[in-house]
Structures are given as C-alpha cells and as structure tokens.
Scaffold this active site. Structure first.
Site, PDB file in Angstrom:
ATOM      1  N   ARG A 175      -2.134  -6.340  -8.212  1.00  0.00           N
ATOM      2  CA  ARG A 175      -1.070  -7.314  -7.959  1.00  0.00           C
ATOM      3  C   ARG A 175      -1.066  -8.437  -8.987  1.00  0.00           C
ATOM      4  NH1 ARG A 175      -3.051  -8.539  -1.975  1.00  0.00           N
ATOM      5  NH2 ARG A 175      -4.857  -8.725  -3.300  1.00  0.00           N
ATOM      6  N   LYS A 225     -17.401  -6.570   6.875  1.00  0.00           N
ATOM      7  CA  LYS A 225     -16.148  -7.227   7.250  1.00  0.00           C
ATOM      8  C   LYS A 225     -15.948  -7.130   8.753  1.00  0.00           C
ATOM      9  CE  LYS A 225     -13.456  -6.826   3.016  1.00  0.00           C
ATOM     10  NZ  LYS A 225     -12.195  -6.375   2.431  1.00  0.00           N
ATOM     11  N   HIS A 275       0.836  -1.206   0.000  1.00  0.00           N
ATOM     12  CA  HIS A 275       0.000   0.000   0.000  1.00  0.00           C
ATOM     13  C   HIS A 275       0.870   1.255   0.000  1.00  0.00           C
ATOM     14  CE1 HIS A 275      -3.120  -2.600   2.267  1.00  0.00           C
ATOM     15  NE2 HIS A 275      -3.612  -2.392   1.059  1.00  0.00           N
ATOM     16  N   SER A 320      -3.084  -7.643   3.219  1.00  0.00           N
ATOM     17  CA  SER A 320      -3.330  -7.416   4.641  1.00  0.00           C
ATOM     18  C   SER A 320      -3.685  -8.728   5.333  1.00  0.00           C
ATOM     19  CB  SER A 320      -4.457  -6.395   4.829  1.00  0.00           C
ATOM     20  OG  SER A 320      -4.059  -5.136   4.346  1.00  0.00           O
TER      21      SER A 320
END
Length: 170
Positions: free
Chosen positions: A96, A47, A23, A134
């Site tokens: 990514r 979440k 990040h 993460s």
C-alpha cells in the site's frame, strides 16, 4: 514426448482479520497470474485476533467462491516450510505504501535467505484501497460505522454479529 506443464502455485499469506476489499483485489489479480493461489491464514499466537482462524478461513471461502483457482488454508510455521509443503515457489504480497515496502522487503529477503527457491512478488494495491487495513475496518465496525465499501458483504455481516456481542470499549 510432450513435457507436462508444472503448475504455477503461489501463496498469499496474511492474518486476514478480517479480509478487506483491498485483500480481495490482490486475490483476484494474483489468481489470474497463477494456476493455483493459496490464500493462507497465518495463525499468529502473538496477536489477539477478532476472528478465529476457522472463522477467517470460512469468511475467505465465502468471499472467494467466485474465483475457481483459489484455495483457502491456514498454517502455523515458517512460511518457507509451508511453501515447501504446498510445493509453491511464489509468495504474493500486497503493497500500500513505502512503509509497507520496507517491511515486506525485509521479509522477502529473509524468506529468500531461508529458501532461495522461493520468490516474492509485490502487487501494488489499487489506489482506492491504499488507506485500507483490517485494523481500520475493525475500529469502524466496533462503533457501528458503515464498512460496506471496505469489506465483502459476508464480512460486513460477520462484523455486525461480532460487535453486537462485543460492545466497543469507552
């Protein structure tokens, strides 16, 4: 009469639970492209985050203090509504993998449909962070693994504190 320069404002949205060096790479690179970069923590009620929105904002503030044109904020709305509120026209997203691209393309297309004035730019993650997420960081930290190469030091310390009070489940 000289025309006044309109600020180029971009938003880098995400959960940042927690912020990783991947990040940070995107933040630093995007900050060079815009007059102002708003790193916006998404308050996603679906979440179950490790860090609260306020904790994530604080970690981002500390991790980005060396980047003068970065602002840390949070939102709980449609991203395009937040973009209007902030008078921003560009969404920054890190990519990514091909899997990321397919998901991000769908989001970008949806956001453009909702507001045709909003553009999304994709920044390829530095290859040394292409595996990093993460979720991976949290799993390593939960078992007291070394995350020093994966997150800013302030995040490493916060993870240690979190997992001292929250032992990993068997």
């Amino acid at each position: 009469m000289e025309k006044q320069h309109e600020l180029r404002i971009a938003v880098y949205p995400g959960s940042f639970d927690p912020v990783t060096k991947g990040h940070m790479d995107i933040i630093q690179r995007a900050a060079r492209q815009f007059d102002r970069l708003i790193v916006a923590v998404l308050n996603n009620t679906s979440k179950n985050p490790l860090f609260t929105v306020e904790e994530r904002k604080e970690l981002l503030l500390k991790a980005t203090q060396h980047v003068p044109n970065v602002e840390i904020d949070s939102f709980r709305d449609l991203l395009v509504n937040y973009m209007d509120y902030k008078q921003a026209h560009v969404i920054v997203r890190g990519i990514r993998s091909v899997t990321d691209f397919e998901y991000e393309l769908q989001l970008a297309s949806t956001n453009h449909k909702l507001n045709s004035q909003v553009e999304t730019i994709f920044m390829m993650t530095n290859p040394k962070y292409s595996y990093l997420s993460s979720s991976v960081v949290k799993e390593i930290a939960a078992f007291q693994g070394d995350v020093s190469d994966l997150v800013p030091q302030v995040v490493e310390e916060a993870l240690k504190t979190k997992f001292q009070s929250k032992p990993a489940k068997a």
